[in-house]
Write an enzyme that holds these catalytic residues in place. Structure first.
Site, PDB file in Angstrom:
ATOM      1  N   LYS A  36      -9.857   7.833  -1.807  1.00 50.83           N
ATOM      2  CA  LYS A  36     -10.137   7.172  -0.581  1.00 50.83           C
ATOM      3  C   LYS A  36      -9.224   8.043   0.257  1.00 50.83           C
ATOM      4  O   LYS A  36      -8.112   8.369   0.032  1.00 50.83           O
ATOM      5  CB  LYS A  36      -9.561   5.767  -0.726  1.00 50.83           C
ATOM      6  CG  LYS A  36      -9.876   5.027   0.796  1.00 50.83           C
ATOM      7  CD  LYS A  36      -9.384   3.384   0.530  1.00 50.83           C
ATOM      8  CE  LYS A  36      -9.539   2.558   1.779  1.00 50.83           C
ATOM      9  NZ  LYS A  36      -9.368   1.059   1.617  1.00 50.83           N
ATOM     10  N   SER A  93     -12.754  -2.005   2.620  1.00 44.30           N
ATOM     11  CA  SER A  93     -12.628  -0.667   3.464  1.00 44.30           C
ATOM     12  C   SER A  93     -13.079   0.523   2.656  1.00 44.30           C
ATOM     13  O   SER A  93     -13.202   1.712   2.884  1.00 44.30           O
ATOM     14  CB  SER A  93     -11.436  -0.449   4.080  1.00 44.30           C
ATOM     15  OG  SER A  93     -10.420  -0.410   3.269  1.00 44.30           O
ATOM     16  N   SER A  99     -10.162  -4.809  -0.289  1.00 44.49           N
ATOM     17  CA  SER A  99     -10.894  -3.487   0.173  1.00 44.49           C
ATOM     18  C   SER A  99     -11.382  -2.685  -1.220  1.00 44.49           C
ATOM     19  O   SER A  99     -12.155  -1.606  -1.161  1.00 44.49           O
ATOM     20  CB  SER A  99      -9.951  -2.490   1.068  1.00 44.49           C
ATOM     21  OG  SER A  99     -10.268  -2.943   2.271  1.00 44.49           O
TER      22      SER A  99
HETATM   23  N1  GLN Z   1     -11.027  -6.466   5.300  1.00 44.18           N
HETATM   24  C1  GLN Z   1      -9.327  -6.820   5.405  1.00 44.18           C
HETATM   25  C2  GLN Z   1      -9.039  -6.576   6.521  1.00 44.18           C
HETATM   26  O1  GLN Z   1      -9.622  -5.878   7.182  1.00 44.18           O
HETATM   27  C3  GLN Z   1      -9.198  -6.110   4.034  1.00 44.18           C
HETATM   28  C4  GLN Z   1      -8.668  -4.687   4.156  1.00 44.18           C
HETATM   29  C5  GLN Z   1      -8.193  -3.914   3.041  1.00 44.18           C
HETATM   30  O2  GLN Z   1      -8.140  -4.629   2.014  1.00 44.18           O
HETATM   31  N2  GLN Z   1      -7.841  -2.792   3.360  1.00 44.18           N
HETATM   32  O3  GLN Z   1      -7.694  -6.543   6.592  1.00 44.18           O
END
Ligand code: GLN
Length: 474
Positions: A79, A154, A178
């Site tokens: 990532k 994400s 994510s």
């Molecule tokens: N969707 C969640 C957020 O936007 C989790 C994102 C993540 O785990 N990085 O905070």
């Protein structure tokens, strides 16, 4: 998909025994990337030459009779918020364009020490804020199972790269889901490790008290191998635990294991097909000898609000470092004073969601509101952790759907609140620090559905056992 392919450990063994050449193996994987990725767009950058060079070096060492690592010849996607020396690290943001970290994250050092082949950096929501991989500055990633759908986020690029067969393994980061969300939407496995099990050194921070780097794979054996390699104490990250994960002490199977179905994880808005597939999978675990019962976890209704308050507060403070001076992009503003120059770069280079969170995060931390929001969220967090601890007295593993819905369409218009709501089942594990794993349990309308398993701190092995039993069921 992937089931019949040899495991990562088997590939590394064949390379070490000179049954196959590392270069051929890596080249064949790399060939797939342009073909698949022109539609999927999982990668933001591919380091083809470096990957092939590393593969040739491994072949040379094998020929000289030297030992090679446990990930020899295994292709891995990373990532774009995890630092790999010399490769771009944009975090999906214009503000980090051109930034190439001069060092490796600890997880990357460990992968390289085992001869894993890092093939590139993957797309993500900007600064990991989101669950669809559409909010980044470099265009959306598409779900390899259905190009009209999102891959989740994400860490959507990492999940799509694994699901599309472009790499064997990937790393994501999980602050509120994510790793698990895109694993679920792309029909692969993803683990959010126990807080403190994996070093965050070299992970560009979003919300430090919540996040962990997590492995993604198509089979349980590979997932647990990568977890074993990246986990453990790191002097460079004081939040890592000295408690060593009990690798290898894995329960033999699910027979007698107490599994609790958390009713609250099947709440309002959960699609029928999702519930059905998760309950079917639970039935299969019961048939394999697990003792299944109903679990109650109180106060889960506060989890989403508490999560977003804490996450935004931490984000607002973390993102203050992007001032156009130290890293990445900088908008020239003539003779502007400091504040104007700073504002110009941030106005132009941050996306809408990131700005929304910086503003909300600053608000909940400001005098007068701190007690009303931030402090209350921390209290709710503590309450939720204790509720889980109570449930874990009765059950070895808790489960529910990973995502309440099927993968949404790309470009579908939703309000920020609707968007945040699909994280309802994943955020509790981040608030409480427990490990949680998503595994594929089938398809509805041709779209993947995932089941989430949770265990007490440092009991990842239990999760691997349940997932492995399910994976090899008749
Ligand atoms: N969707 C969640 C957020 O936007 C989790 C994102 C993540 O785990 N990085 O905070």
């Amino acid at each position: 998909m992937g089931r019949l392919a040899p495991s990562a450990a088997e590939v590394a063994r064949r390379i070490a025994d000179q049954e196959i050449s590392c270069e051929d193996r890596v080249a064949s994987r790399l060939d797939r990337i342009p073909r698949m990725d022109k539609d999927v767009h999982a990668f933001l950058s591919v380091a083809k030459d470096e990957a092939l060079e590393k593969a040739r070096e491994i072949d040379k060492r094998v020929r000289r009779g030297e030992k090679v690592g446990r990930l020899a010849g295994i292709t891995i996607a990373v990532k774009d918020n995890i630092c790999v020396r010399g490769m771009p690290a944009t975090c999906g943001s214009k503000i980090l364009e051109g930034f190439r970290p001069p060092y490796d994250a600890t997880v990357i050092e460990r992968i390289k020490a085992q001869d894993g082949i890092i093939v590139g950096k993957t797309n993500m929501d900007e600064f990991a804020m989101g669950n669809t991989t559409q909010s980044g500055a470099y265009g959306p990633t598409r779900n390899p199972w259905n190009l009209e759908r999102v891959p989740g986020g994400s860490s959507g690029g990492s999940a799509a790269a694994v699901a599309g067969g472009m790499v064997t393994l990937a790393l994501g980061s999980d602050t509120g889901g994510s790793v698990r969300c895109p694993a679920s939407f792309c029909s692969i496995l993803g683990l959010k490790p126990t807080y403190g099990a994996v070093s965050r050194y070299g992970l560009i921070p979003y919300a430090n008290s919540l996040e962990q780097v997590g492995p993604m794979a198509r089979r349980v054996e590979d997932l647990s191998l990568l977890y074993e390699i990246i986990s453990g104490h790191d002097p460079k990250d004081s939040t890592t635990s000295r408690r060593t994960a009990p690798h290898g002490r894995r329960p033999a199977g699910v027979k007698g294991l107490r599994i609790g179905v958390v009713k609250e994880l099947f709440g309002e808005g959960t699609q029928k097909d999702v519930s059905r597939l998760v309950l079917d999978a639970t039935g299969e675990l019961e048939a394999l000898g697990a003792v299944v019962g109903d679990a109650r976890v109180g106060n889960l209704g506060y989890a989403l609000a508490a999560y977003y308050i804490v996450a935004m507060a931490e984000a607002s403070s973390n993102l203050s470092r992007y001032d156009g001076v130290r890293y990445g992009a900088s908008v020239e503003k003539g003779n502007a004073d400091w504040n104007e120059a700073f504002a110009a770069t941030r106005t132009e280079c941050f996306g809408a969601e990131v700005k929304r969170r910086i503003i909300l995060g600053t608000f909940v931390l400001s005098a007068g509101y701190y007690e009303a929001y931030y402090l209350k969220a921390e209290k709710a967090r503590d309450l939720i952790r204790r509720e889980f601890e109570r449930a874990f007295k009765k059950f070895d593993v808790l489960l529910g759907p990973t995502m309440p819905v099927l993968p949404p369409k790309i470009g579908e218009k939703v309000t920020p609140l609707e968007d945040y709501m699909i994280d309802v089942n994943t955020v509790p594990a981040n608030l409480a620090g427990f490990p949680a794993l998503s595994l594929p349990v089938g398809f509805a309308e041709g779209l993947p559905v995932g089941m989430q398993l949770m265990a007490p701190h440092f009991e990842e092995e239990r999760l691997f056992t349940v997932a492995a039993s399910y994976e090899v069921r008749a």
